[in-house]
Design an enzyme around this catalytic site. Structure first.
Site, PDB file in Angstrom:
ATOM      1  N   ASP A 173     -19.607 -21.213  86.373  1.00  0.00           N
ATOM      2  CA  ASP A 173     -19.456 -20.042  85.505  1.00  0.00           C
ATOM      3  C   ASP A 173     -18.980 -18.899  86.400  1.00  0.00           C
ATOM      4  OD1 ASP A 173     -20.457 -21.505  83.447  1.00  0.00           O
ATOM      5  OD2 ASP A 173     -22.402 -20.491  83.344  1.00  0.00           O
ATOM      6  N   LYS A 194     -17.285 -18.232  80.735  1.00  0.00           N
ATOM      7  CA  LYS A 194     -18.574 -17.737  80.270  1.00  0.00           C
ATOM      8  C   LYS A 194     -19.008 -16.520  81.028  1.00  0.00           C
ATOM      9  CE  LYS A 194     -20.918 -21.455  78.197  1.00  0.00           C
ATOM     10  NZ  LYS A 194     -21.954 -22.376  78.479  1.00  0.00           N
ATOM     11  N   MET A 230     -28.267  -9.688  78.541  1.00  0.00           N
ATOM     12  CA  MET A 230     -27.160  -9.746  77.577  1.00  0.00           C
ATOM     13  C   MET A 230     -27.327  -8.702  76.471  1.00  0.00           C
ATOM     14  SD  MET A 230     -26.779 -13.875  77.316  1.00  0.00           S
ATOM     15  CE  MET A 230     -28.511 -14.287  77.310  1.00  0.00           C
TER      16      MET A 230
HETATM   17  N1  SAH Z   1     -29.574 -17.524  84.026  1.00  0.00           N
HETATM   18  C1  SAH Z   1     -29.282 -16.155  84.345  1.00  0.00           C
HETATM   19  C2  SAH Z   1     -29.050 -15.320  83.110  1.00  0.00           C
HETATM   20  C3  SAH Z   1     -27.828 -15.757  82.314  1.00  0.00           C
HETATM   21  S1  SAH Z   1     -27.552 -14.763  80.915  1.00  0.00           S
HETATM   22  C4  SAH Z   1     -30.400 -15.600  85.234  1.00  0.00           C
HETATM   23  O1  SAH Z   1     -31.449 -16.236  85.388  1.00  0.00           O
HETATM   24  O2  SAH Z   1     -30.204 -14.533  85.824  1.00  0.00           O
HETATM   25  C5  SAH Z   1     -26.417 -13.580  81.551  1.00  0.00           C
HETATM   26  C6  SAH Z   1     -27.088 -12.231  81.702  1.00  0.00           C
HETATM   27  O3  SAH Z   1     -27.839 -12.190  82.899  1.00  0.00           O
HETATM   28  C7  SAH Z   1     -26.151 -11.063  81.825  1.00  0.00           C
HETATM   29  O4  SAH Z   1     -25.633 -10.655  80.584  1.00  0.00           O
HETATM   30  C8  SAH Z   1     -27.061 -10.042  82.428  1.00  0.00           C
HETATM   31  O5  SAH Z   1     -27.928  -9.517  81.457  1.00  0.00           O
HETATM   32  C9  SAH Z   1     -27.887 -10.869  83.383  1.00  0.00           C
HETATM   33  N2  SAH Z   1     -27.389 -10.857  84.788  1.00  0.00           N
HETATM   34  C10 SAH Z   1     -27.150 -11.929  85.550  1.00  0.00           C
HETATM   35  N3  SAH Z   1     -26.796 -11.580  86.796  1.00  0.00           N
HETATM   36  C11 SAH Z   1     -26.818 -10.226  86.828  1.00  0.00           C
HETATM   37  C12 SAH Z   1     -26.564  -9.258  87.822  1.00  0.00           C
HETATM   38  N4  SAH Z   1     -26.216  -9.602  89.068  1.00  0.00           N
HETATM   39  N5  SAH Z   1     -26.693  -7.959  87.504  1.00  0.00           N
HETATM   40  C13 SAH Z   1     -27.060  -7.583  86.266  1.00  0.00           C
HETATM   41  N6  SAH Z   1     -27.305  -8.446  85.273  1.00  0.00           N
HETATM   42  C14 SAH Z   1     -27.205  -9.762  85.540  1.00  0.00           C
END
Ligand code: SAH
Length: 250
Positions: free
Chosen positions: A35, A57, A172
């Site tokens: 991704d 994605k 999100m």
């Molecule tokens: N599995 C991931 C989340 C996936 S959903 C986890 O555990 O982090 C995707 C969402 O994750 C984004 O829309 C945002 O809300 C958050 N996200 C992931 N990485 C981020 C980052 N470096 N900074 C800010 N938000 C982040």
């Protein structure tokens, strides 16, 4: 020969929080389906010899459909390949890792989960916001603020969320921040509750926008806040300092 699929979390960004197991399986992969969320720094280190497939994605744009991604994983594993499915944060927290696990099991394909450091925890932490604190919060709720077509976020239990005395973390949620704040306040949450939004946490261009339930939606518009971002709501946000002591991004 039977292949194997590794559901790998890359952590919230950068190489600093990529686990040793993740590094190991990535380096030995025949195929990497990635991704965009792991970010440039991690994606730049994918092995040259591996077949690399961009699944997209990111902030709602899907390069490949979920079914196509799953079919590809199955096909490559059945060819006897070591397949890495690389995702941001942890694969089992809003990462569709659970769905992929189910499909792989249905096809009798060996799967290993390589947990990642979730952004839900690490990104607020990076700007000095602990999710719990004895003075401010003894519980944490993590929700998605993403509206699936045909499944409105009003499907969440707003009454319960508004009553909840702990920290609320929303992934999100940027696009829906006006609906989210409105729902919380109309169900009785104090409109002066502190809110912080961290965009691109642990990346070189990380940015924080801080306000309250009353002000944050306007601030998001004004500053052009964009995904990926983590929203933190609750008194722990009071601990946020712009120059967070000792909190230097690596
Ligand atoms: N599995 C991931 C989340 C996936 S959903 C986890 O555990 O982090 C995707 C969402 O994750 C984004 O829309 C945002 O809300 C958050 N996200 C992931 N990485 C981020 C980052 N470096 N900074 C800010 N938000 C982040």
């Amino acid at each position: 020969m039977k292949g194997k699929v590794y559901l790998v979390g890359s952590g919230p960004g950068g190489l600093g929080l990529l686990t040793q197991r993740a590094r190991q399986v990535i380096d030995q992969a025949d195929v990497v389906l990635y991704d965009q969320l792991p970010g440039e720094e991690v994606l730049a280190t994918l092995p040259e010899k591996a077949e690399k497939i961009d699944c997209g994605k990111f902030g709602g744009t899907h390069t490949l459909e979920q079914e196509t991604i799953e079919a590809l994983m199955i096909k490559k594993a059945k060819e006897g390949k070591r397949v890495v499915r690389l995702k941001g944060g942890d694969p089992f927290l809003f990462g569709r890792g659970g769905e992929e696990l189910e499909v792989l099991r249905e096809h009798n394909i060996p799967v290993e989960l390589v947990s990642g450091v979730t952004s839900a925890l690490a990104v607020p932490g990076a700007v000095g916001i602990p999710l719990t604190h004895r003075k401010y919060a003894s519980q944490v709720t993590i929700i998605t603020g993403h509206e699936e077509p045909g499944k409105p976020i009003s499907g969440l239990d707003w009454e319960n969320l508004a009553k909840n005395p702990g920290t609320l973390v929303i992934l999100m949620g940027v696009k829906n921040i006006p609906v989210i704040t409105q729902n919380l306040v109309s169900h009785g949450k104090d409109s002066e509750t502190p809110v912080a939004i961290i965009e691109r946490g642990l990346r070189p261009d990380q940015r924080v926008t801080a306000g309250t339930l009353r002000t944050i939606a306007d601030l998001v518009k004004l500053r052009g806040v964009r995904p990926p971002a983590i929203i933190v709501i609750g008194d722990v946000v009071k601990l946020y300092r712009e120059d967070g002591p000792g909190l230097v991004p690596f």
